[in-house]
Motif scaffolding. Structure first.
Motif, PDB file in Angstrom:
ATOM      1  N   TYR A 258       0.890  -1.340   0.011  1.00 51.42           N
ATOM      2  CA  TYR A 258       0.168   0.123  -0.096  1.00 51.42           C
ATOM      3  C   TYR A 258       0.984   1.342   0.072  1.00 51.42           C
ATOM      4  CZ  TYR A 258      -3.952  -2.821   1.127  1.00 51.42           C
ATOM      5  OH  TYR A 258      -5.063  -3.602   1.118  1.00 51.42           O
ATOM      6  N   ASN A 259       0.404   2.260  -0.686  1.00 53.59           N
ATOM      7  CA  ASN A 259       1.286   3.468  -0.431  1.00 53.59           C
ATOM      8  C   ASN A 259       0.010   4.405   0.574  1.00 53.59           C
ATOM      9  OD1 ASN A 259      -0.887   4.681  -2.271  1.00 53.59           O
ATOM     10  ND2 ASN A 259       0.619   4.934  -3.832  1.00 53.59           N
ATOM     11  N   SER A 260       0.403   5.659   0.604  1.00 52.71           N
ATOM     12  CA  SER A 260      -0.460   6.374   1.511  1.00 52.71           C
ATOM     13  C   SER A 260      -1.724   6.565   1.031  1.00 52.71           C
ATOM     14  CB  SER A 260       0.140   7.879   2.064  1.00 52.71           C
ATOM     15  OG  SER A 260       0.673   8.122   0.490  1.00 52.71           O
ATOM     16  N   THR A 261      -2.077   6.320  -0.115  1.00 54.58           N
ATOM     17  CA  THR A 261      -3.561   6.308  -0.571  1.00 54.58           C
ATOM     18  C   THR A 261      -4.225   5.037  -0.822  1.00 54.58           C
ATOM     19  OG1 THR A 261      -2.551   7.107  -2.808  1.00 54.58           O
ATOM     20  CG2 THR A 261      -3.392   8.568  -1.309  1.00 54.58           C
ATOM     21  N   GLU A 262      -3.399   4.107  -1.347  1.00 53.25           N
ATOM     22  CA  GLU A 262      -4.249   3.051  -1.844  1.00 53.25           C
ATOM     23  C   GLU A 262      -3.314   1.609  -2.128  1.00 53.25           C
ATOM     24  OE1 GLU A 262      -4.919   3.723  -6.587  1.00 53.25           O
ATOM     25  OE2 GLU A 262      -4.177   5.738  -5.633  1.00 53.25           O
ATOM     26  N   LEU A 263      -4.082   0.650  -2.520  1.00 57.76           N
ATOM     27  CA  LEU A 263      -3.289  -0.596  -2.914  1.00 57.76           C
ATOM     28  C   LEU A 263      -2.463  -0.480  -3.807  1.00 57.76           C
ATOM     29  CD1 LEU A 263      -2.925  -3.672  -2.093  1.00 57.76           C
ATOM     30  CD2 LEU A 263      -4.737  -4.229  -3.771  1.00 57.76           C
ATOM     31  N   VAL A 264      -1.033  -0.630  -4.042  1.00 63.39           N
ATOM     32  CA  VAL A 264      -0.417  -0.420  -5.199  1.00 63.39           C
ATOM     33  C   VAL A 264      -0.070  -1.791  -5.923  1.00 63.39           C
ATOM     34  CG1 VAL A 264       1.878   0.060  -6.027  1.00 63.39           C
ATOM     35  CG2 VAL A 264       1.074   1.296  -3.978  1.00 63.39           C
ATOM     36  N   SER A 265       0.005  -3.116  -5.305  1.00 60.37           N
ATOM     37  CA  SER A 265       0.041  -3.939  -5.650  1.00 60.37           C
ATOM     38  C   SER A 265      -0.207  -5.369  -4.765  1.00 60.37           C
ATOM     39  CB  SER A 265       1.458  -4.433  -6.543  1.00 60.37           C
ATOM     40  OG  SER A 265       1.459  -5.432  -7.058  1.00 60.37           O
ATOM     41  N   PRO A 286       8.904  12.362  -1.151  1.00 56.54           N
ATOM     42  CA  PRO A 286       8.990  10.676  -1.016  1.00 56.54           C
ATOM     43  C   PRO A 286       7.449  10.331  -0.318  1.00 56.54           C
ATOM     44  CG  PRO A 286      10.211  11.825   0.810  1.00 56.54           C
ATOM     45  CD  PRO A 286       9.965  12.678   0.022  1.00 56.54           C
ATOM     46  N   ASP A 287       7.012   9.267  -1.249  1.00 57.13           N
ATOM     47  CA  ASP A 287       5.803   8.766  -0.636  1.00 57.13           C
ATOM     48  C   ASP A 287       6.096   7.588   0.344  1.00 57.13           C
ATOM     49  OD1 ASP A 287       3.182   7.992  -0.476  1.00 57.13           O
ATOM     50  OD2 ASP A 287       3.048   6.737  -2.439  1.00 57.13           O
ATOM     51  N   ARG A 288       5.362   7.080   1.103  1.00 55.32           N
ATOM     52  CA  ARG A 288       5.528   6.023   2.064  1.00 55.32           C
ATOM     53  C   ARG A 288       5.046   4.763   1.809  1.00 55.32           C
ATOM     54  NH1 ARG A 288       2.904   6.941   7.554  1.00 55.32           N
ATOM     55  NH2 ARG A 288       0.919   7.347   6.762  1.00 55.32           N
TER      56      ARG A 288
HETATM   57  C1  LIG Z   1      -0.330   5.300  -4.781  1.00 57.76           C
HETATM   58  O1  LIG Z   1      -0.142   4.443  -6.084  1.00 57.76           O
HETATM   59  C2  LIG Z   1      -1.287   4.606  -6.935  1.00 57.76           C
HETATM   60  C3  LIG Z   1      -1.049   3.428  -7.697  1.00 57.76           C
HETATM   61  O2  LIG Z   1       0.538   2.923  -8.315  1.00 57.76           O
HETATM   62  C4  LIG Z   1      -0.660   5.944  -7.538  1.00 57.76           C
HETATM   63  O3  LIG Z   1      -1.583   6.406  -8.784  1.00 57.76           O
HETATM   64  C5  LIG Z   1      -0.887   6.971  -6.612  1.00 57.76           C
HETATM   65  O4  LIG Z   1      -0.423   8.320  -6.989  1.00 57.76           O
HETATM   66  C6  LIG Z   1      -0.062   6.793  -5.374  1.00 57.76           C
HETATM   67  N1  LIG Z   1      -0.317   7.845  -4.371  1.00 57.76           N
HETATM   68  C7  LIG Z   1       0.752   8.598  -4.105  1.00 57.76           C
HETATM   69  C8  LIG Z   1       0.500   9.583  -2.713  1.00 57.76           C
HETATM   70  O5  LIG Z   1       1.839   8.420  -4.357  1.00 57.76           O
END
Ligand SMILES: *[C@@H]1O[C@H](CO)[C@@H](O)[C@H](O)[C@H]1NC(C)=O
Ligand SMILES: *[C@@H]1O[C@H](CO)[C@@H](O)[C@H](O)[C@H]1NC(C)=O
Ligand SMILES: *[C@@H]1O[C@H](CO)[C@@H](O)[C@H](O)[C@H]1NC(C)=O
Ligand SMILES: *[C@@H]1O[C@H](CO)[C@@H](O)[C@H](O)[C@H]1NC(C)=O
Ligand SMILES: *[C@@H]1O[C@H](CO)[C@@H](O)[C@H](O)[C@H]1NC(C)=O
Ligand SMILES: *[C@@H]1O[C@H](CO)[C@@H](O)[C@H](O)[C@H]1NC(C)=O
Ligand SMILES: *[C@@H]1O[C@H](CO)[C@@H](O)[C@H](O)[C@H]1NC(C)=O
Ligand SMILES: *[C@@H]1O[C@H](CO)[C@@H](O)[C@H](O)[C@H]1NC(C)=O
Length: 513
Positions: A258-265, A286-288
C-alpha cells in the motif's frame, strides 16, 4: 472353670446349628471375575445348610435388581449347583445368589442372599473412529480436541498416534478416557492422527481397533513483515524494488503493498517474501509504503517505510581507531568510512589504488549501510603496508563516487614514538633530577646553618676538601672517561658526598660536649 464353661457353650451352639433342619444357610456364589460377551459361563452357588424336607431354589440376580432373573437352579442334595449363563452387557456388575424354599407360602423360612460377586464383561472393541467437529486447519495457540468413538467395547484403553508415533501426556497433551486435548497448538502438532482402542480378556486375549487417519493442519500466522527497498536506475528512470519479508508464517501468504492512498500491488506467494517494483520520481517528495502479509485473520502489517532517496554527497571522511596489543604495540586499525549524505551508499576500500574486497588475508570489510563501512585491518603482515582510502557512491549509480582522505599505514610507522613525545618525556625527566638535586643542596646548607658550630663546620669543610682532593687525584691518575663521569654527574657526586657525611655529623652531635 471358665474354660470348661466356654467349651460347653461352644459345644451346645454347634449341636443346635448342626441339627436345626429348619434353618437355611447363606449361599456362596463362585464364578470368573471377567467374562467375554456372548460367552456361556458357569457360576456355582453353594449352600451348606438347608432344611431337608423343603425344596430349595437358588437364583442369580444383579444386586438390587431382583426383577430380572439371570439364572436359577433347583437344589438337589449332593449336587453341585452349576448355573450356566449366557453373558450379555447386562451381566456387568455385582451379582448375588438368593436361596429360598420353592414353596415359600408353605413355610416360614426366610430367603438368604450370598455376598456380591463382581463380574466384568469384556466386549471386544470394534470400529474405532476419530470424532472431530472443528476446522481441519487450526492456527497456533488454538485447542485441538479429538475423540475416539467405538461401535462396541468395554474396559477400553486408548492410545493416540501422530504420524505413526505414540503421543504421551505432557503439559500440552491431556488424555481423558476417549478424548485427546492439545492446548496451545504449534505447527508441530500438524499431521495424521490415529486412535487405537484396545481391551484385553483374561490377560491373554487382546482386542484392538485402529481408527482411520485424520489429517489436521496447524498453521502459523504470518508474522509482521519487514519492508525494505533498493533503488534501480534504468537509463533515465528510477524505480524502487520493495521487498516484503515475513519471518514466520504458513504458506501461501498474500503480500499486499500500500502507498499512503491506496493498494499498489498484491501477490500470493509460495514463499515468505515478495518483491514489488514501484516507479520512483526523485523530484517528488517521498511517498511512504506499507506491506501487509495475510494467510488468515488477523492480517500482519509492516512499518511505514518512506521512499526517501538521497544521493551520496561529500565530504567522505575516513577516521580510524587503533587496536593495541601486548606491550602497547599497535596490532591493528579500525577505519571508518562515512559520507556526509546518502541514503543508499555503496562503499569501496582501496590500498594503493587496488580495490579491497569483502575479506583478505589481513583485512575484513564490515558494511553497515547506510551509516558507514568499517575496514578491520591487521598491521602484523608487511603486505598491509600502504596508502588507504575509501570511496562512496550511490548503490544505483556508480557515476558519482566520492573519495576520502588518504592514510599511510605501516607497522613501524605506527609504533615509532613521535619526536615531540620523546622530547617531552626526556625533558621532564631531566628537570625532575635537577629539582631534586637543588633541593638536596639547599637542605644541606640550611641544616648546617641551624646546627652549625664552628668546630663542626670546619671539620666538615676539611673533610669535603680532602674528599675533593682525592677525587681530583683520581681524575688525573685514572682514564679520561672517569673524569668525564665525574664532571657530568657533578651535582650527584656532591649531594651523595654530603649525604654520606650526615650520619657522622650526627654522631658527633650526640657525643657529650
Ligand atoms: C499510490 O499508488 C497509486 C498506484 O500506483 C498511484 O496512482 C498514486 O499516485 C500513489 N499515491 C501517492 C500518494 O503516491
Ligand atoms: C418340614 O419340617 C418342619 C419341622 O421340622 C415343619 O415345620 C415344616 O412344616 C415341614 N415342611 C414341610 C414342607 O413339610
Ligand atoms: C405348597 O404348599 C401348599 C400348602 O402347604 C400346598 O397346598 C401346595 O400344593 C404346595 N405347592 C407345591 C408346588 O408343593
Ligand atoms: C485364562 O488364561 C489362562 C492362562 O493364563 C487359561 O488357562 C484359561 O483357560 C483362560 N481362561 C479363559 C476363559 O480363556
Ligand atoms: C494398529 O496400529 C498399530 C500401530 O501403528 C499397528 O501396530 C497395528 O498393526 C494396527 N492394527 C491394525 C488392526 O491395523
Ligand atoms: C521512463 O519512464 C517514462 C514515463 O514514466 C517512460 O515513457 C519511458 O519508457 C521510461 N524509460 C525507460 C527506459 O524505462
Ligand atoms: C525469498 O524467499 C526465497 C525462498 O524462501 C529465498 O530463496 C530468497 O532468498 C528470499 N528473498 C529475499 C530477498 O529474502
Ligand atoms: C603500497 O605502496 C607502498 C609505497 O607507497 C609500498 O611500500 C607498499 O608495499 C605497497 N603495498 C602494496 C600492498 O602494494
Amino acid at each position: 472353670m471358665l474354660v470348661a464353661l466356654f467349651v460347653l457353650t461352644l459345644g451346645l451352639f454347634c449341636y443346635s446349628q448342626g441339627n436345626s433342619e429348619s434353618v437355611l444357610g447363606i449361599p456362596q456364589l463362585y464364578g470368573p471375575s471377567e467374562a467375554l460377551l456372548r460367552q456361556v459361563v458357569d457360576f456355582v452357588c453353594e449352600l451348606q445348610k438347608y432344611p431337608e424336607n423343603e425344596t430349595i431354589q437358588l437364583r442369580v440376580y444383579k444386586m438390587g435388581h431382583h426383577e430380572k432373573l439371570l439364572g436359577e437352579y433347583t437344589y438337589q442334595p449332593d449336587e453341585v449347583a452349576s448355573i450356566p449363563m449366557m453373558i450379555t452387557d447386562y451381566h456387568e456388575g455385582f451379582l448375588e445368589c438368593v436361596a429360598k424354599p420353592l414353596n415359600a407360602s408353605s413355610s416360614n423360612i426366610t430367603a438368604t442372599v450370598s455376598d456380591p460377586h463382581y463380574l466384568k464383561v469384556i466386549v471386544p472393541v470394534k470400529n474405532a473412529e476419530i470424532e472431530y467437529s472443528g476446522p481441519m486447519e487450526l492456527f497456533e495457540e488454538d485447542i485441538l480436541e479429538l475423540r475416539c468413538l467405538l461401535e462396541a467395547g468395554t474396559h477400553v484403553s486408548y492410545q493416540w498416534l501422530l504420524n505413526g508415533r505414540l503421543l504421551s501426556p505432557s503439559p500440552r497433551h491431556h488424555f481423558a478416557e476417549d478424548r485427546l486435548r492439545i492446548f496451545r497448538t504449534t505447527s508441530g502438532d500438524s499431521g495424521f492422527y490415529t486412535c487405537i482402542a484396545s481391551n484385553t480378556f483374561n490377560n491373554t486375549e487382546v482386542f484392538t481397533s485402529n481408527s482411520t487417519e485424520m489429517e489436521i493442519t496447524v498453521k502459523v500466522l504470518a508474522s509482521d513483515p519487514d519492508i525494505s527497498f533498493v533503488v534501480l536506475k534504468e537509463i533515465q528512470n528510477y524505480s524502487a524494488l520493495v521487498t516484503c519479508q515475513s519471518a514466520r508464517g504458513s504458506l501461501p501468504i498474500t503480500f499486499s503493498l500500500y502507498n499512503s492512498t491506496e493498494l499498489v500491488s498484491s501477490v500470493t506467494a509460495e514463499k515468505k517474501n515478495a518483491t514489488f517494483k514501484v516507479p520512483l520520481d526523485l523530484r517528488q517528495p517521498p511517498d511512504r509504503l506499507e506491506c501487509q502479509a495475510n494467510n488468515s485473520d488477523p492480517i500482519a502489517h509492516s512499518q511505514w517505510l518512506p521512499l526517501r532517496v538521497v544521493p551520496v554527497k561529500g565530504p567522505v571522511t575516513m577516521l580510524y581507531d587503533q587496536d593495541i596489543g601486548e606491550n602497547y604495540v599497535v596490532i591493528g586499525l579500525k577505519m571508518y568510512c562515512r559520507a556526509s549524505e546518502g541514503s543508499h551508499p555503496r562503499y569501496h576500500w582501496f590500498l594503493n589504488k587496488t580495490r579491497l574486497h569483502d575479506r583478505g588475508s589481513f583485512y575484513r570489510v564490515d558494511d553497515q549501510p547506510p551509516q558507514q563501512s568499517i575496514l578491520h585491518l591487521s598491521v602484523r603482515a608487511s603486505s598491509s603496508a600502504g596508502t588507504y582510502h575509501c570511496k562512496v557512491s550511490d548503490s544505483f549509480d556508480n557515476a558519482n563516487a566520492v573519495g576520502s582522505n588518504r592514510k599511510y599505514v605501516d607497522r613501524e610507522v605506527l609504533n615509532r614514538l613521535p619526536i615531540l613525545v620523546v622530547v617531552i618525556v626526556f625533558g621532564s625527566f631531566a628537570i625532575l633530577i635537577m629539582l631534586v638535586s637543588v633541593c638536596c643542596i639547599f637542605g644541606v646548607i640550611y641544616r648546617r646553618r641551624v646546627y652549625g658550630e664552628k668546630s663542626l663546620l670546619t671539620l666538615e669543610m676539611e673533610r669535603l676538601a680532602a674528599y675533593e682532593g682525592e677525587l681530583e687525584s683520581l681524575a688525573y691518575t685514572e682514564a679520561g672517561d672517569v673524569a668525564e663521569t665525574a664532571s657530568q654527574d657533578n651535582f650527584d657526586e656532591v649531594s651523595e658526598a654530603s649525604a654520606d657525611e650526615w650520619p657522622q655529623t650526627e654522631e658527633l652531635q650526640d657525643e657529650p660536649l
